[in-house]
Design an enzyme around this catalytic site. Structure first.
Site, short mmCIF file in Angstrom:
data_model
loop_
_atom_site.label_atom_id
_atom_site.label_comp_id
_atom_site.label_asym_id
_atom_site.label_seq_id
_atom_site.Cartn_x
_atom_site.Cartn_y
_atom_site.Cartn_z
N GLU A 133 0.83 -1.21 0.00
CA GLU A 133 0.00 0.00 0.00
C GLU A 133 0.86 1.26 0.00
O GLU A 133 0.54 2.24 -0.67
CB GLU A 133 -0.98 -0.01 1.17
CG GLU A 133 -1.98 -1.17 1.15
CD GLU A 133 -2.79 -1.31 -0.13
OE1 GLU A 133 -2.93 -0.33 -0.89
OE2 GLU A 133 -3.29 -2.42 -0.38
N HIS A 142 0.32 -2.16 -9.72
CA HIS A 142 0.41 -3.60 -9.48
C HIS A 142 1.41 -4.22 -10.45
O HIS A 142 1.54 -3.76 -11.58
CB HIS A 142 -0.96 -4.26 -9.62
CG HIS A 142 -1.85 -3.94 -8.47
ND1 HIS A 142 -3.20 -3.71 -8.62
CD2 HIS A 142 -1.60 -3.81 -7.15
CE1 HIS A 142 -3.73 -3.45 -7.44
NE2 HIS A 142 -2.78 -3.49 -6.53
#
Length: 182
Positions: A133, A142
Site C-alpha cells: 500500500e 500492481h
C-alpha cells in the site's frame, strides 16, 4: 527535514505488532518509518456486511491529516475487516493523492482461516501488505511478478508468495521524488 512514513494503529490492534512491523517496513522500503502518537478511530462501518468501507476510512484519514497538519504519508493499521462497495474484502487500500493507506490484519491472521495462530506469519504479512500500500502512495502500480510486493493478491496464499520488491518496482520506488533513504 527527513520525510518519514507514519503508521497509525487503531486501539484494537493487538499489542506486539507495532515494533516488528515498523522495523520490517523500514527495512523492506529502505526508508524511515515511525509509529505515530496520534490515536485514530474508525468510521465507515457497514452493519449489513460487518465490515468497514476502506474508502470511507481513507476519506477520514484525509480529513485527519488536514486537521493535524500532517504532510507525511500515513498508513493506518486496523484489526477490523475491510471492504469496498463491489468487493467482498480488501487486505488494504491506498489513495496516492492524499498520501494515505489502510491495511487490515483481520484476513492476515491465521485464525480467520481456522488455522493455528502464528505471530511471525501475521507480522510478515502485515509488513508485505503495508509495503504494498505504501508503494501505491509513491506511484507504484500492481506488478505481474507473483513474488513482488506490488503483486495484487486475491488470496492469502498469493500474499504469502510475495517476498520483496522485484528489481523493476524497487527501481521505481527508489527513484520516487521526495523520499529520504535510510
Amino acid at each position: 527535514m527527513v520525510m518519514r512514513i507514519k503508521i497509525f494503529w487503531d486501539p484494537q490492534t493487538p499489542v506486539g505488532l507495532q515494533r516488528p512491523a515498523v522495523q520490517g517496513l523500514s527495512s523492506l522500503l529502505a526508508m524511515p518509518v515511525e509509529m505515530a502518537e496520534h490515536r485514530f478511530f474508525l468510521n465507515g462501518f457497514d452493519p449489513s456486511r460487518n465490515q468497514y468501507d476502506a474508502q470511507k476510512i481513507l476519506s477520514r484519514i484525509q480529513l485527519y491529516k488536514r486537521q493535524h497538519g500532517i504532510t507525511e504519508p500515513v498508513l493506518l493499521v486496523v484489526s477490523q475487516d475491510l471492504c469496498l462497495p463491489r468487493q467482498d474484502f480488501v487486505f488494504g487500500l491506498a489513495r496516492e493523492p492524499v498520501g494515505a493507506a489502510v491495511v487490515s490484519i483481520a484476513r492476515l491472521e491465521n485464525r480467520f482461516y481456522g488455522r493455528e495462530d502464528d505471530h511471525a506469519d501475521l507480522v510478515g504479512r502485515l509488513i508485505r501488505e503495508g509495503a504494498h500500500e505504501i508503494g501505491h502512495l509513491f506511484g507504484l502500480e500492481h506488478c505481474a511478478s507473483r513474488e513482488c510486493v506490488m503483486h495484487h493478491p486475491a488470496t492469502l496464499g498469493e500474499l504469502d508468495r510475495k517476498k520483496a520488491f522485484c528489481s523493476a518496482c524497487r527501481a521505481r520506488l527508489t527513484s520516487a521524488e521526495g523520499i529520504d533513504r535510510i
